[in-house]
Design a protein around this motif. Structure first.
Motif, PDB file in Angstrom:
ATOM      1  N   LEU A 227       0.827  -1.201   0.000  1.00  0.00           N
ATOM      2  CA  LEU A 227       0.000   0.000   0.000  1.00  0.00           C
ATOM      3  C   LEU A 227       0.864   1.255   0.000  1.00  0.00           C
ATOM      4  O   LEU A 227       0.511   2.273  -0.613  1.00  0.00           O
ATOM      5  CB  LEU A 227      -0.931   0.011   1.217  1.00  0.00           C
ATOM      6  CG  LEU A 227      -2.065  -1.024   1.237  1.00  0.00           C
ATOM      7  CD1 LEU A 227      -2.933  -0.820   2.471  1.00  0.00           C
ATOM      8  CD2 LEU A 227      -2.904  -0.945  -0.024  1.00  0.00           C
ATOM      9  N   ALA A 228       1.988   1.180   0.674  1.00  0.00           N
ATOM     10  CA  ALA A 228       2.897   2.335   0.735  1.00  0.00           C
ATOM     11  C   ALA A 228       3.580   2.594  -0.604  1.00  0.00           C
ATOM     12  O   ALA A 228       4.165   3.661  -0.810  1.00  0.00           O
ATOM     13  CB  ALA A 228       3.942   2.107   1.820  1.00  0.00           C
ATOM     14  N   SER A 229       3.505   1.617  -1.533  1.00  0.00           N
ATOM     15  CA  SER A 229       4.116   1.789  -2.853  1.00  0.00           C
ATOM     16  C   SER A 229       3.218   2.539  -3.821  1.00  0.00           C
ATOM     17  O   SER A 229       3.649   2.893  -4.925  1.00  0.00           O
ATOM     18  CB  SER A 229       4.442   0.410  -3.458  1.00  0.00           C
ATOM     19  OG  SER A 229       5.364  -0.298  -2.659  1.00  0.00           O
ATOM     20  N   ARG A 230       1.960   2.784  -3.436  1.00  0.00           N
ATOM     21  CA  ARG A 230       1.036   3.479  -4.326  1.00  0.00           C
ATOM     22  C   ARG A 230       1.485   4.917  -4.585  1.00  0.00           C
ATOM     23  O   ARG A 230       2.221   5.498  -3.792  1.00  0.00           O
ATOM     24  CB  ARG A 230      -0.369   3.484  -3.718  1.00  0.00           C
ATOM     25  CG  ARG A 230      -1.008   2.106  -3.594  1.00  0.00           C
ATOM     26  CD  ARG A 230      -2.339   2.200  -2.875  1.00  0.00           C
ATOM     27  NE  ARG A 230      -2.163   2.685  -1.502  1.00  0.00           N
ATOM     28  CZ  ARG A 230      -3.160   3.061  -0.716  1.00  0.00           C
ATOM     29  NH1 ARG A 230      -4.417   3.022  -1.179  1.00  0.00           N
ATOM     30  NH2 ARG A 230      -2.924   3.487   0.508  1.00  0.00           N
ATOM     31  N   ASN A 231       1.010   5.461  -5.679  1.00  0.00           N
ATOM     32  CA  ASN A 231       1.344   6.864  -5.953  1.00  0.00           C
ATOM     33  C   ASN A 231       0.426   7.790  -5.157  1.00  0.00           C
ATOM     34  O   ASN A 231      -0.361   7.340  -4.326  1.00  0.00           O
ATOM     35  CB  ASN A 231       1.284   7.148  -7.463  1.00  0.00           C
ATOM     36  CG  ASN A 231      -0.140   7.203  -7.999  1.00  0.00           C
ATOM     37  OD1 ASN A 231      -1.110   6.911  -7.301  1.00  0.00           O
ATOM     38  ND2 ASN A 231      -0.260   7.575  -9.256  1.00  0.00           N
ATOM     39  N   HIS A 232       0.478   9.081  -5.451  1.00  0.00           N
ATOM     40  CA  HIS A 232      -0.210  10.071  -4.620  1.00  0.00           C
ATOM     41  C   HIS A 232      -1.731   9.990  -4.726  1.00  0.00           C
ATOM     42  O   HIS A 232      -2.435  10.569  -3.900  1.00  0.00           O
ATOM     43  CB  HIS A 232       0.264  11.475  -4.990  1.00  0.00           C
ATOM     44  CG  HIS A 232      -0.037  11.857  -6.412  1.00  0.00           C
ATOM     45  ND1 HIS A 232       0.595  11.280  -7.484  1.00  0.00           N
ATOM     46  CD2 HIS A 232      -0.918  12.745  -6.937  1.00  0.00           C
ATOM     47  CE1 HIS A 232       0.124  11.792  -8.606  1.00  0.00           C
ATOM     48  NE2 HIS A 232      -0.796  12.690  -8.298  1.00  0.00           N
ATOM     49  N   VAL A 233      -2.254   9.276  -5.731  1.00  0.00           N
ATOM     50  CA  VAL A 233      -3.711   9.111  -5.823  1.00  0.00           C
ATOM     51  C   VAL A 233      -4.127   7.661  -5.565  1.00  0.00           C
ATOM     52  O   VAL A 233      -5.239   7.253  -5.880  1.00  0.00           O
ATOM     53  CB  VAL A 233      -4.254   9.596  -7.191  1.00  0.00           C
ATOM     54  CG1 VAL A 233      -4.136  11.089  -7.309  1.00  0.00           C
ATOM     55  CG2 VAL A 233      -3.546   8.893  -8.333  1.00  0.00           C
ATOM     56  N   GLY A 234      -3.215   6.879  -4.992  1.00  0.00           N
ATOM     57  CA  GLY A 234      -3.566   5.533  -4.553  1.00  0.00           C
ATOM     58  C   GLY A 234      -3.523   4.460  -5.609  1.00  0.00           C
ATOM     59  O   GLY A 234      -4.081   3.375  -5.409  1.00  0.00           O
ATOM     60  N   LEU A 235      -2.861   4.708  -6.739  1.00  0.00           N
ATOM     61  CA  LEU A 235      -2.820   3.730  -7.820  1.00  0.00           C
ATOM     62  C   LEU A 235      -1.488   2.992  -7.854  1.00  0.00           C
ATOM     63  O   LEU A 235      -0.460   3.504  -7.398  1.00  0.00           O
ATOM     64  CB  LEU A 235      -3.065   4.421  -9.166  1.00  0.00           C
ATOM     65  CG  LEU A 235      -4.440   5.073  -9.351  1.00  0.00           C
ATOM     66  CD1 LEU A 235      -4.510   5.770 -10.704  1.00  0.00           C
ATOM     67  CD2 LEU A 235      -5.559   4.048  -9.209  1.00  0.00           C
ATOM     68  N   LEU A 236      -1.532   1.791  -8.439  1.00  0.00           N
ATOM     69  CA  LEU A 236      -0.342   0.971  -8.590  1.00  0.00           C
ATOM     70  C   LEU A 236      -0.121   0.629 -10.054  1.00  0.00           C
ATOM     71  O   LEU A 236      -1.066   0.551 -10.840  1.00  0.00           O
ATOM     72  CB  LEU A 236      -0.484  -0.339  -7.801  1.00  0.00           C
ATOM     73  CG  LEU A 236      -0.334  -0.264  -6.288  1.00  0.00           C
ATOM     74  CD1 LEU A 236      -0.841  -1.541  -5.641  1.00  0.00           C
ATOM     75  CD2 LEU A 236       1.120  -0.008  -5.904  1.00  0.00           C
TER      76      LEU A 236
END
Length: 275
Positions: A227-236
């Motif tokens: 989850l901490a790897s997501r970008n600033h809008v929560g996407l992977l």
């Protein structure tokens, strides 16, 4: 497109999608699995019946015909053809679900017919995909390489998560395909060389597998890390560099967002436990 260098000179840049040329036997199981639940869900205003079941049966026939023949596998290998374990498992799923649907529809002869075919595939996979030397189910029949896609066998009911062979496979993936809190699809060289990035969907499959074999706290720790790897809008994205955490590959990646949902559902407290 030789005139294009590719992102950070990572060419070759290709046009089109060569996957259209690939043979992938897992699709037959995907089709039946995608439809099967509708035969059992009483919330539907109109449930499918015998006519819809008969439309699915040719899919099962095709699955049984090809389950032990080479294909490009779930990862769409361009030049590598094997009898991939994950494809065979999905062919089993097609026949298994058709048998269950037939039981639901009280079609005893068809239920027995599809159960026999599912059992044949099941026995073949146990014989040819399990490697005592590796101590795991391998990527292909008679092979020695690992592939994270075989972790799905517990999710679709091919084996119970407590089966020692499944537990051993989870441990083998942990040992050989995991780097930090990320999991590779495989480590062998493919058409583009040796993989350099982990495949995030596989990390979620590993999280789910850890949960199923009772390693819940480890599963939760890895989940939080992803989850901490997501970008600033929560996407992977599709891939991640385990060393830098940089996102690579297709973006955004639906597989990954589904992985978040599935893992979150497994790791969440049941409503009955919330006070």
């Amino acid at each position: 497109a030789p005139n294009l260098p590719g992102f950070r000179d990572s060419g070759p840049v290709r046009r089109g999608n060569q996957a259209a040329e690939h043979v992938q036997h897992d699709v037959y199981g995907q089709v039946v699995l995608g439809v099967a639940q509708s035969f059992f869900d009483h919330r539907l205003l109109a449930q499918p019946g015998i006519a819809e079941f008969e439309q699915l049966e040719p899919v099962g026939e095709r699955a049984f015909a090809v389950y032990d023949t080479p294909d490009a596998g779930i990862w769409e290998f361009r030049t590598i053809a094997h009898v991939h374990t994950s494809s065979a498992i999905m062919c089993w799923a097609a026949c298994d679900r058709l048998s269950r649907i037939a039981v639901r529809l009280e079609l005893d002869n068809r239920a027995a017919y599809w159960r026999e075919r599912a059992d044949i595939i099941h026995a073949t996979i146990l014989e040819k995909a399990w490697s005592a030397d590796v101590g795991a189910f391998t990527a292909a029949f008679g092979g020695t390489d690992l592939d994270a896609s075989v972790l799905l066998m517990a999710e679709i009911g091919f084996l119970p998560a407590g089966d020692p062979r499944y537990v051993a496979t989870v441990e083998a993936v942990d040992r050989d395909l995991r780097m930090g809190n990320h999991v590779y699809r495989y480590k062998v060289e493919d058409d583009f060389g040796k993989p350099k990035t982990a495949f995030t969907a596989c990390t979620f499959w590993f999280i789910d597998a850890l949960y199923r074999v009772g390693r819940v706290e480890e599963a939760r720790e890895i989940f939080e890390s992803v989850l901490a790897s997501r970008n600033h809008v929560g996407l992977l994205s599709e891939d991640v560099d385990p060393e830098t955490g940089e996102l690579w590959g297709n973006f955004p990646q639906t597989y990954c967002m589904v992985g978040i949902i599935n893992s979150a559902a497994l790791l969440s407290k049941p409503w009955a436990a919330v006070t």
